[in-house]
Design a protein around this motif. Sequence first.
Motif, PDB file in Angstrom:
ATOM      1  N   LYS A 187       0.829  -1.205   0.000  1.00 35.24           N
ATOM      2  CA  LYS A 187       0.000   0.000   0.000  1.00 35.24           C
ATOM      3  C   LYS A 187       0.865   1.258   0.000  1.00 35.24           C
ATOM      4  O   LYS A 187       0.521   2.260  -0.636  1.00 35.24           O
ATOM      5  N   SER A 188       1.991   1.224   0.709  1.00 33.14           N
ATOM      6  CA  SER A 188       2.902   2.362   0.716  1.00 33.14           C
ATOM      7  C   SER A 188       3.426   2.639  -0.689  1.00 33.14           C
ATOM      8  O   SER A 188       3.511   3.791  -1.129  1.00 33.14           O
ATOM      9  N   GLU A 189       3.758   1.564  -1.398  1.00 31.23           N
ATOM     10  CA  GLU A 189       4.234   1.715  -2.774  1.00 31.23           C
ATOM     11  C   GLU A 189       3.133   2.302  -3.658  1.00 31.23           C
ATOM     12  O   GLU A 189       3.387   3.218  -4.464  1.00 31.23           O
ATOM     13  N   GLU A 190       1.908   1.815  -3.517  1.00 34.41           N
ATOM     14  CA  GLU A 190       0.791   2.307  -4.329  1.00 34.41           C
ATOM     15  C   GLU A 190       0.538   3.794  -4.082  1.00 34.41           C
ATOM     16  O   GLU A 190       0.309   4.568  -5.029  1.00 34.41           O
ATOM     17  N   LEU A 191       0.572   4.205  -2.819  1.00 35.35           N
ATOM     18  CA  LEU A 191       0.343   5.612  -2.494  1.00 35.35           C
ATOM     19  C   LEU A 191       1.439   6.490  -3.086  1.00 35.35           C
ATOM     20  O   LEU A 191       1.170   7.589  -3.588  1.00 35.35           O
ATOM     21  N   GLY A 192       2.679   6.011  -3.010  1.00 33.29           N
ATOM     22  CA  GLY A 192       3.786   6.771  -3.583  1.00 33.29           C
ATOM     23  C   GLY A 192       3.654   6.923  -5.088  1.00 33.29           C
ATOM     24  O   GLY A 192       3.874   8.010  -5.642  1.00 33.29           O
ATOM     25  N   GLU A 193       3.289   5.852  -5.744  1.00 31.91           N
ATOM     26  CA  GLU A 193       3.125   5.898  -7.199  1.00 31.91           C
ATOM     27  C   GLU A 193       1.979   6.828  -7.582  1.00 31.91           C
ATOM     28  O   GLU A 193       2.074   7.584  -8.564  1.00 31.91           O
ATOM     29  N   ALA A 194       0.891   6.795  -6.823  1.00 32.55           N
ATOM     30  CA  ALA A 194      -0.261   7.659  -7.113  1.00 32.55           C
ATOM     31  C   ALA A 194       0.098   9.126  -6.946  1.00 32.55           C
ATOM     32  O   ALA A 194      -0.415   9.992  -7.678  1.00 32.55           O
ATOM     33  N   ALA A 195       0.997   9.415  -5.995  1.00 38.43           N
ATOM     34  CA  ALA A 195       1.402  10.804  -5.736  1.00 38.43           C
ATOM     35  C   ALA A 195       2.588  11.224  -6.597  1.00 38.43           C
ATOM     36  O   ALA A 195       2.983  12.396  -6.582  1.00 38.43           O
ATOM     37  N   GLY A 196       3.160  10.293  -7.332  1.00 38.24           N
ATOM     38  CA  GLY A 196       4.326  10.606  -8.152  1.00 38.24           C
ATOM     39  C   GLY A 196       5.588  10.835  -7.333  1.00 38.24           C
ATOM     40  O   GLY A 196       6.523  11.511  -7.777  1.00 38.24           O
ATOM     41  N   ASP A 197       5.646  10.256  -6.135  1.00 35.11           N
ATOM     42  CA  ASP A 197       6.797  10.416  -5.251  1.00 35.11           C
ATOM     43  C   ASP A 197       6.986   9.132  -4.462  1.00 35.11           C
ATOM     44  O   ASP A 197       6.342   8.911  -3.434  1.00 35.11           O
ATOM     45  N   THR A 198       7.868   8.273  -4.939  1.00 31.95           N
ATOM     46  CA  THR A 198       8.067   6.961  -4.309  1.00 31.95           C
ATOM     47  C   THR A 198       9.302   6.929  -3.415  1.00 31.95           C
ATOM     48  O   THR A 198       9.731   5.852  -3.016  1.00 31.95           O
TER      49      THR A 198
END
Length: 390
Positions: free
Chosen positions: A292-303
């Motif tokens: 989920k942390s990875e998904e949120l980062g990808e959605a925000a464009g900041d991983t």
Amino acid sequence: MFFPLSVNLYVMSEELRPGLEGVLVAESELSYIDGEAGKLVYRGYAIEDLAREASYEEVLYLLWHGELPTTAQLERFSDEMATQRSLAPGTMDVVRELADQREEPMAALRTITSSLSAADEDADETAVTDLEANLRKGKRITAKMPTALAAFKRLRDGDGPVDPDPEMDHAENFLYMLNGEVPDAVLSETFDMALVLHADHGLNASTFSAMVTASTLADIHAAVTSAIGTLSGSLHGGANANVMRMLKEVDDSAMNPVDWVDDALDRGERVAGFGHRVYDVKDPRAKILGGKSEELGEAAGDTRWYEMSVAIEEYMAEQKGIPPNVDFYSATTYYQMGIPIDLYTPIFAISRVGGWIAHVLEQYEDNRLIRPRARYVGELDRSYPPLAER
């Protein structure tokens, strides 16, 4: 053979187990943990399935009633929970006073939760073990804690409280009350999953504290308040907040995460979010929240937070053979959701309260006062000197 009633019929073991580590003190149908296999089960259901498929309300019903609800049962249960979210005026006065005093969030949540009994219509139940009364109280406590925490945060920040919305589910409503705007579906789903993952975990320190309190036939408000106080200690709660502070320090230093951790280890410092009293392998909850942390980062464009975490995880596995626990990835998950760091442990509490209540109900069902003994290592046979001769 006949024994007089005054005879003690148990034999005390002379084996000393500091921290009660490895000692069986109860039987429970709630959580099964296999630390070697990295397995967590709630009442027979794998945590992976529950995190993917079940809502927090479903998990509460499962923990408190023993079975997953039908559609009608879940709708009725969720509606009952939603109608209990509002705080009594007196409770809101307590929230305002603590926010004005800039109280530490866990201490505030402990005090507010204790005060909930003042407005609870079942608080005067003489039979504290009454199951139906305790289920009603459990719903109120679980429904009101998020409202209180969100209001405390907003008042502390100079904003007005946001009234709960009974049309929203438990997770969505908390984020709405916290931020004053309706969260998108991804954030609501992620937070709901986090609540499910933290709902129960066997006889951890705070759960055991609640059980000890309940075993004296103190009421459920006292038991939950005791658990919150136990969770506030740095050896139990607070690890995910420490993880995020660590990651921010790494980011501010502009160092390679591996080099930063290496330096920290050379200084004898502990790397937050690693190691667990139960798991020998990676915490199954960490696997889920990492995704989920990875998904949120990808959605925000900041991983970068996720990538930093992975680099540290791989280094710790290679150098120390220590896997991450649930706190390691819940930190970046909450941070990317815009949740203040000092609310991470209180958020743990508003999830784990479901498990605390389930264990308290189980304790009441077949109660025995929890009363261990200590091995005395002090002096004996000292003579009492008169006060004038000391």
